[in-house]
Design a protein around this motif. Structure first.
Motif, PDB file in Angstrom:
ATOM      1  N   GLY A  29      -8.894   4.938   1.864  1.00 59.83           N
ATOM      2  CA  GLY A  29      -8.610   4.018   2.954  1.00 59.83           C
ATOM      3  C   GLY A  29      -7.859   2.781   2.500  1.00 59.83           C
ATOM      4  O   GLY A  29      -7.765   2.495   1.304  1.00 59.83           O
ATOM      5  N   THR A  30      -7.314   2.063   3.481  1.00 60.20           N
ATOM      6  CA  THR A  30      -6.429   0.943   3.172  1.00 60.20           C
ATOM      7  C   THR A  30      -7.177  -0.232   2.521  1.00 60.20           C
ATOM      8  O   THR A  30      -6.616  -0.921   1.660  1.00 60.20           O
ATOM      9  N   GLU A  38      -9.413   1.592  15.138  1.00 69.09           N
ATOM     10  CA  GLU A  38      -8.483   2.687  14.856  1.00 69.09           C
ATOM     11  C   GLU A  38      -8.516   3.718  15.982  1.00 69.09           C
ATOM     12  O   GLU A  38      -9.547   3.904  16.641  1.00 69.09           O
ATOM     13  N   ALA A  87      -0.426   4.414  -1.639  1.00 69.99           N
ATOM     14  CA  ALA A  87      -1.185   5.486  -2.289  1.00 69.99           C
ATOM     15  C   ALA A  87      -1.567   6.606  -1.336  1.00 69.99           C
ATOM     16  O   ALA A  87      -2.200   7.582  -1.738  1.00 69.99           O
ATOM     17  N   GLY A  88      -1.199   6.470  -0.069  1.00 77.63           N
ATOM     18  CA  GLY A  88      -1.534   7.519   0.901  1.00 77.63           C
ATOM     19  C   GLY A  88      -0.847   8.818   0.506  1.00 77.63           C
ATOM     20  O   GLY A  88       0.171   8.811  -0.186  1.00 77.63           O
ATOM     21  N   ASN A 144      -1.886  -2.860  15.716  1.00 75.58           N
ATOM     22  CA  ASN A 144      -1.760  -3.425  14.377  1.00 75.58           C
ATOM     23  C   ASN A 144      -0.465  -2.907  13.765  1.00 75.58           C
ATOM     24  O   ASN A 144      -0.295  -1.713  13.576  1.00 75.58           O
ATOM     25  N   GLY A 161      -3.815   1.463  15.203  1.00 75.00           N
ATOM     26  CA  GLY A 161      -5.007   0.648  15.407  1.00 75.00           C
ATOM     27  C   GLY A 161      -4.794  -0.288  16.588  1.00 75.00           C
ATOM     28  O   GLY A 161      -3.758  -0.948  16.683  1.00 75.00           O
ATOM     29  N   GLN A 179      -5.021   3.473  -7.258  1.00 74.52           N
ATOM     30  CA  GLN A 179      -6.160   3.792  -6.407  1.00 74.52           C
ATOM     31  C   GLN A 179      -6.522   5.241  -6.737  1.00 74.52           C
ATOM     32  O   GLN A 179      -5.749   6.163  -6.459  1.00 74.52           O
ATOM     33  N   ASP A 220       4.800   2.327   4.227  1.00 75.61           N
ATOM     34  CA  ASP A 220       5.429   3.295   5.141  1.00 75.61           C
ATOM     35  C   ASP A 220       5.936   2.629   6.415  1.00 75.61           C
ATOM     36  O   ASP A 220       6.195   3.293   7.405  1.00 75.61           O
ATOM     37  N   LEU A 279       0.840  -1.203   0.000  1.00 75.35           N
ATOM     38  CA  LEU A 279       0.000   0.000   0.000  1.00 75.35           C
ATOM     39  C   LEU A 279       0.876   1.253   0.000  1.00 75.35           C
ATOM     40  O   LEU A 279       1.643   1.490   0.927  1.00 75.35           O
TER      41      LEU A 279
HETATM   42  C1  UD1 Z   1      -2.572   2.026   9.472  1.00 72.87           C
HETATM   43  C2  UD1 Z   1      -3.616   1.077  10.083  1.00 72.87           C
HETATM   44  C3  UD1 Z   1      -3.398   1.006  11.590  1.00 72.87           C
HETATM   45  C4  UD1 Z   1      -1.985   0.529  11.875  1.00 72.87           C
HETATM   46  C5  UD1 Z   1      -0.960   1.418  11.154  1.00 72.87           C
HETATM   47  C6  UD1 Z   1       0.432   0.793  11.258  1.00 72.87           C
HETATM   48  C7  UD1 Z   1      -5.694   1.132   8.774  1.00 72.87           C
HETATM   49  C8  UD1 Z   1      -7.067   1.665   8.673  1.00 72.87           C
HETATM   50  N1  UD1 Z   1      -4.957   1.563   9.796  1.00 72.87           N
HETATM   51  O1  UD1 Z   1      -2.776   3.313  10.029  1.00 72.87           O
HETATM   52  O2  UD1 Z   1      -4.322   0.094  12.177  1.00 72.87           O
HETATM   53  O3  UD1 Z   1      -1.752   0.523  13.267  1.00 72.87           O
HETATM   54  O4  UD1 Z   1      -1.261   1.528   9.751  1.00 72.87           O
HETATM   55  O5  UD1 Z   1       1.414   1.623  10.717  1.00 72.87           O
HETATM   56  O6  UD1 Z   1      -5.335   0.295   7.971  1.00 72.87           O
HETATM   57  N2  UD1 Z   1      -2.715   3.934   1.948  1.00 72.87           N
HETATM   58  C9  UD1 Z   1      -3.173   3.765   0.655  1.00 72.87           C
HETATM   59  N3  UD1 Z   1      -4.416   4.243   0.328  1.00 72.87           N
HETATM   60  C10 UD1 Z   1      -5.212   4.869   1.233  1.00 72.87           C
HETATM   61  C11 UD1 Z   1      -4.733   5.033   2.551  1.00 72.87           C
HETATM   62  C12 UD1 Z   1      -3.478   4.540   2.879  1.00 72.87           C
HETATM   63  O7  UD1 Z   1      -2.485   3.208  -0.200  1.00 72.87           O
HETATM   64  O8  UD1 Z   1      -6.324   5.254   0.848  1.00 72.87           O
HETATM   65  C13 UD1 Z   1      -1.370   3.424   2.286  1.00 72.87           C
HETATM   66  C14 UD1 Z   1      -0.416   4.500   2.736  1.00 72.87           C
HETATM   67  O9  UD1 Z   1       0.386   4.942   1.658  1.00 72.87           O
HETATM   68  C15 UD1 Z   1       0.439   3.779   3.781  1.00 72.87           C
HETATM   69  C16 UD1 Z   1      -0.469   2.673   4.293  1.00 72.87           C
HETATM   70  O10 UD1 Z   1      -1.513   2.529   3.369  1.00 72.87           O
HETATM   71  O11 UD1 Z   1       1.586   3.197   3.201  1.00 72.87           O
HETATM   72  C17 UD1 Z   1      -1.032   3.002   5.671  1.00 72.87           C
HETATM   73  O12 UD1 Z   1      -1.742   4.221   5.599  1.00 72.87           O
HETATM   74  P1  UD1 Z   1      -1.637   5.308   6.736  1.00 72.87           P
HETATM   75  O13 UD1 Z   1      -2.497   6.452   6.356  1.00 72.87           O
HETATM   76  O14 UD1 Z   1      -0.238   5.581   7.062  1.00 72.87           O
HETATM   77  O15 UD1 Z   1      -2.374   4.530   7.922  1.00 72.87           O
HETATM   78  P2  UD1 Z   1      -2.045   4.637   9.472  1.00 72.87           P
HETATM   79  O16 UD1 Z   1      -2.784   5.816  10.015  1.00 72.87           O
HETATM   80  O17 UD1 Z   1      -0.594   4.585   9.685  1.00 72.87           O
END
Ligand code: UD1
Ligand code: MG
Length: 421
Positions: free
Chosen positions: A80-81, A157, A12-13, A172, A142, A75, A105, A10
């Motif tokens: 969201g993830t 979360e 795309a954040g 998590n 989380g 995406q 990340d 993942l």
């Molecule tokens: C996420 C988890 C959390 C966990 C934490 C660990 C979820 C909802 N939450 O939170 O439970 O404790 O990671 O580090 O999963 N991303 C996408 N598309 C999106 C959103 C995010 O590709 O729409 C990617 C981001 O680039 C990143 C990863 O997913 O690499 C996690 O996203 P991030 O926003 O950092 O989630 P956390 O708040 O860290």
């Protein structure tokens, strides 16, 4: 037939908390982007590695597109993830595979850990295995919710936690193993009824019910994610400690480890001493029994052969130093090949850039370079030649010849050299 392993990464954040210009997963961590570290940790037998990118997908493609087994999914919006994984679902086999989902990340996760989690997942026959960790400060992460019998129930979360849940220290880590069949069945059921109105991947746990389990990390540091600058610094320290530990285990001597920077992938041979304030950038290679520093920078393509010595205030880039070659004081070697047993005098510079292109300086074995010599590249110096102090070398020098002056000319020929008594 053995089940295949497919990875979804993942990435795309938008990395808003990081305040970077480009994608967060391209932020540098000891010489490589965050995403590079994550890809490097994926088990070797992954059939494919799908990177989910967003607005900045093109940049990710530029950097990682050529890597074997890496493909991309887009995406459209960062919803969201779970939504991110859905964007890649067409590329994930419907059955016969285990899907490893990792966050781009979280760069400290180790390959052995992912392999152990995958093995546990297969052994227990779970549908969903989440990697968890017990941490001193769970803020922002989380929380893992377990029943009174210890059984995993769901993940909540930070923003959705009750006051009691906020006190839970098991979190998590951000990596999941999911049976492909379960992923295709459960993912469409994930909703966005939560504080952030996002599709949370973490909801898979509750949806899988008794078929979900947690794999607790022995080393909680591996769970560290990089969401804001302080976390990047924490990740850097931990990764640096790992790199130095690996070098020490290989017989490298580092008297002041708190004052050196050694980036990812740098190889250093046994018995080599890295003195204080040495910076070894990714792409530098150092053989056994060398000495580097104090205060030296070896950049990409710097290569020291056995017994070579680089001293104070010396920068080396895209250059090779032969065995026992010495550059001990205040020098710059860029795009140079320096033979064995060469002594490079203090203050020597390779003028490698003419304003348009870079050129090489080739120095043969046993050459003696006088202090303050400037090599105006491209230029070649044959074996056993010598340059006088302050020589500005603009033309090739023959074997055993001595040149002096500005521009440097062979000693004896048309130049008169006045000698002090
Ligand atoms: C996420 C988890 C959390 C966990 C934490 C660990 C979820 C909802 N939450 O939170 O439970 O404790 O990671 O580090 O999963 N991303 C996408 N598309 C999106 C959103 C995010 O590709 O729409 C990617 C981001 O680039 C990143 C990863 O997913 O690499 C996690 O996203 P991030 O926003 O950092 O989630 P956390 O708040 O860290
Ligand atoms: Mg994160």
């Amino acid at each position: 037939m053995a089940r295949a392993v497919v990875a979804v990464v993942l990435a795309a954040g938008e990395g808003k908390r990081m305040r970077t210009q480009g994608p967060k997963v391209l932020v540098d961590l000891l010489g490589r982007p965050l995403l590079w570290h994550v890809l490097a940790a994926l088990p070797a037998n992954c059939r494919k590695r799908i990177v989910v990118g967003g607005r900045t997908l093109a940049q990710l493609r530029d950097i990682f597109g050529a890597e074997r087994g890496v493909e991309f999914a887009r995406q459209a919006k960062p919803l969201g993830t779970a939504h991110a994984v859905r964007s890649a679902l067409k590329q994930v086999p419907a059955k016969g595979a285990d899907v490893l989902i990792v966050c781009g990340d979280a760069p400290l996760i180790r390959r052995e850990t992912l392999e152990a989690a995958l093995a546990a997942h297969r052994r227990t026959g779970a549908d969903v295995t989440v990697l968890s960790a017990k941490v001193a400060d769970p803020t922002g992460l989380g929380r893992i919710i377990r029943g009174s019998d210890g059984r995993l129930l769901r993940i909540v979360e930070q923003k959705d936690c009750s006051a009691d849940q906020l006190r839970i220290s098991e979190i998590n880590a951000g990596q999941f193993v999911v049976r492909a069949e379960a992923l295709h069945r459960l993912l469409p059921q994930v909703g966005r009824n939560n504080a952030q109105r996002e599709y949370y991947l973490t909801d898979l746990v509750a949806l899988a019910g008794a078929k979900a389990q947690a794999f607790l990390l022995a080393d909680a540091e591996e769970a560290r994610g990089v969401n804001q600058p302080d976390e990047l610094d924490a990740a850097r320290r931990l990764l640096q400690a790992r790199i130095l530990h690996r070098l020490r285990a290989g017989g490298v001597i580092i008297p002041a480890p708190e004052h050196v920077v050694v980036e990812s992938g740098v190889e250093v041979g046994e018995g080599t001493v890295l003195h204080p304030f040495v910076v070894l950038r990714s792409g530098a290679t150092i053989a056994a029994r060398c000495s580097v520093g104090p205060c030296a920078v070896l950049r990409k393509g710097a290569r020291l052969d056995e017994g070579a010595r680089v001293g104070n205030f010396v920068e080396v880039k895209a250059s090779r130093l032969g065995q026992r070659a010495k550059v001990l004081h205040l020098s710059y070697l860029g795009d140079a090949d320096v033979g064995a047993d060469v002594n490079v005098g203090a203050g020597t510079i390779t003028a490698n850039f003419d304003g348009v292109a870079k050129h090489r300086t080739r120095i043969g074995a046993g050459v003696s370079v006088g202090a303050g010599t400037i090599f105006v590249a491209p230029v070649k110096v044959a074996d056993k030649a010598r340059t006088g102090a302050g020589a500005v070398v603009t033309r090739d020098i023959g074997r055993g010849a001595t040149v002096v002056g500005v521009p440097a000319r062979p000693l004896g020929a048309k130049t008169k050299v006045r000698r002090h008594k």
